[in-house]
Design a protein around this motif. Structure first.
Motif, short mmCIF file in Angstrom:
data_model
loop_
_atom_site.label_atom_id
_atom_site.label_comp_id
_atom_site.label_asym_id
_atom_site.label_seq_id
_atom_site.Cartn_x
_atom_site.Cartn_y
_atom_site.Cartn_z
N ARG A 109 22.88 48.90 -113.99
CA ARG A 109 22.83 48.86 -112.49
C ARG A 109 21.39 48.51 -112.10
O ARG A 109 21.21 47.69 -111.00
CB ARG A 109 23.32 50.02 -111.72
N LEU A 110 20.56 49.18 -112.61
CA LEU A 110 19.01 49.12 -112.43
C LEU A 110 18.45 47.77 -112.73
O LEU A 110 17.94 47.00 -112.14
CB LEU A 110 18.31 50.16 -113.25
N LEU A 111 18.97 47.01 -114.01
CA LEU A 111 18.71 45.81 -114.27
C LEU A 111 19.37 44.73 -113.42
O LEU A 111 18.48 43.85 -112.78
CB LEU A 111 19.14 45.46 -115.66
N SER A 112 20.48 44.92 -112.95
CA SER A 112 21.03 44.21 -111.99
C SER A 112 20.26 44.14 -110.56
O SER A 112 19.93 43.07 -109.96
CB SER A 112 22.64 44.31 -111.72
N TRP A 113 20.13 45.42 -110.15
CA TRP A 113 19.38 45.53 -108.94
C TRP A 113 18.07 44.68 -108.98
O TRP A 113 17.38 44.30 -107.98
CB TRP A 113 19.11 46.51 -108.44
N GLY A 114 17.38 44.80 -110.25
CA GLY A 114 15.94 44.24 -110.45
C GLY A 114 15.97 42.66 -110.65
O GLY A 114 15.18 42.02 -111.08
N ASN A 115 17.24 42.05 -110.16
CA ASN A 115 17.71 40.75 -110.64
C ASN A 115 17.14 40.09 -112.07
O ASN A 115 16.88 38.96 -112.18
CB ASN A 115 16.62 39.85 -109.57
#
Length: 377
Positions: A109-115
């Motif tokens: 989730r963090l990686l997705s939020w970080g684009n």
């Protein structure tokens, strides 16, 4: 490309099994193809115990358990998440070996939020769970992690059906094999000249090391062969030791020595250890994606698996060993057949190696990953 691979746990004892092997194999192969690869994982050990993977930057982060015990689903690695927040922008793509756990789910989730273009590979670890706690976890973390991934990799039709049942049909699902390196096909002869029948897996009840030990105690007095059990204890260690103690008490020293339980080995030594064996056995039931079977086939060993193993069809189609039911009698008969016909056993081992080379070689898998990563860029 700057590639980040994310894994729940990396352990010298190989406690996380197949997903860790897959992550290391992929990372090494991608690095060999010129990419800058970083592999991050939780660890039960000190940070300095991270394994050496040629060409790959490996970072491990301490874990702690939420609740009792330290099962994989209950561990967290807060320092890994802090590291991702700081360094996500350093990478062109991320590949998360996703389980229903509190290490990889928040990482994805963090990686997705970080684009960061993020791909997930679930290794058969995400199945439908109807209980309320799992439903809460899935709605908050699991379903978003898979649905927002650029690709959700699956290994076979069984895993795809379970993923669709747990997640739904909207993610970009794509087939990806569990690639394995092909070691030297020449196996050194054992000093004592006896063939070795090897069980190399976690000592978890599903793996049925106790069943293997009991069959070994029946066969060792009748056949000049060694039977070896290797793997970290996940519940069945004491029961295996009890079977071996009873056997030693009833046999002379020479026969008793033919069955051994050896200490767990790091993942980097598995190929070397397989090369010493003549037959590989995994009598586990309902085992979805056992990497050890592919590794044994790549090493040229005939394999014995049960008919509920996810690779039973592969073994049968390639005539790379024997597929049996879950009874001790069937396992015993299969081993007797291979031990009394070593030429057949060697031929099956070679056919298994050829099947892996054709369809499961790690170089081919790395090329497929590059195509997916490029498409996501």
């Amino acid at each position: 490309m700057r590639i980040l691979q994310v894994l729940t746990l990396l352990s010298p004892a190989g406690e996380f099994g197949g997903p860790a092997t897959v992550a290391v194999n992929q990372s090494r192969a991608l690095a060999q193809r010129g990419h800058a690869v970083t592999l991050i994982a939780g660890s039960f050990d000190e940070p300095g115990s991270a394994p050496d993977v040629p060409g790959v930057r490996v970072l491990t982060f301490p874990t702690r358990a939420v609740g009792r015990g330290r099962g994989f689903a209950r561990i967290v690695a807060p320092s890994m998440l802090r590291w991702i927040r700081t360094h996500a922008g350093d990478f062109d793509v991320a590949h998360v070996h996703l389980g229903r756990d509190f290490v990889t789910l928040p990482a994805a989730r963090l990686l997705s939020w970080g684009n960061v273009p993020t791909h997930v590979q679930t290794h058969g670890m995400i199945n439908p769970r109807p209980s309320l706690p799992y439903q809460v976890i899935d709605r908050a973390l699991t379903i978003p992690a898979v649905r927002h991934a650029r690709t959700a990799f699956y290994l076979n039709d069984v895993e795809l059906r379970k993923l669709r049942a747990a997640i739904g049909g909207s993610p970009r699902y794509s087939y990806l094999g569990n690639g394995v390196p092909l070691p030297d096909a020449v196996r050194p002869a054992r000093p004592d000249g006896l063939p070795e029948v090897l069980f190399l897996a976690r000592l978890h009840p599903r793996k049925r090391a106790v069943t293997f030990a009991r069959v070994a105690t029946e066969l060792a007095p009748r056949f000049p062969a060694r039977f070896t059990i290797i793997g970290p204890d996940e519940g069945d260690g004491p029961a295996v030791d009890e079977v071996l103690r009873d056997f030693r008490a009833s046999q002379d020293a020479e026969v008793a020595d033919r069955i051994r339980r050896e200490a767990p080995i790091p993942g980097g030594r598995v190929t070397e250890r397989l090369a010493q064996a003549a037959i590989y056995v995994l009598p586990s039931i309902h085992e979805p994606l056992p990497m050890s079977v592919l590794e044994a086939m790549a090493a040229g060993l005939p394999v014995v698996v049960t008919d509920t193993c996810g690779f039973a069809g592969l073994v049968a189609d390639a005539d790379a060993g024997l597929v049996v039911d879950d009874s001790m009698g069937a396992l015993s008969a299969a081993l007797i057949g291979l031990l009394t016909d070593p030429a057949r056993a060697r031929a099956q081992g070679l056919r298994g190696r050829h099947a892996v080379e054709q369809h499961w070689g790690i170089t081919s898998i790395a090329r497929q990953l590059e195509e997916h990563y490029d498409a996501a860029g």
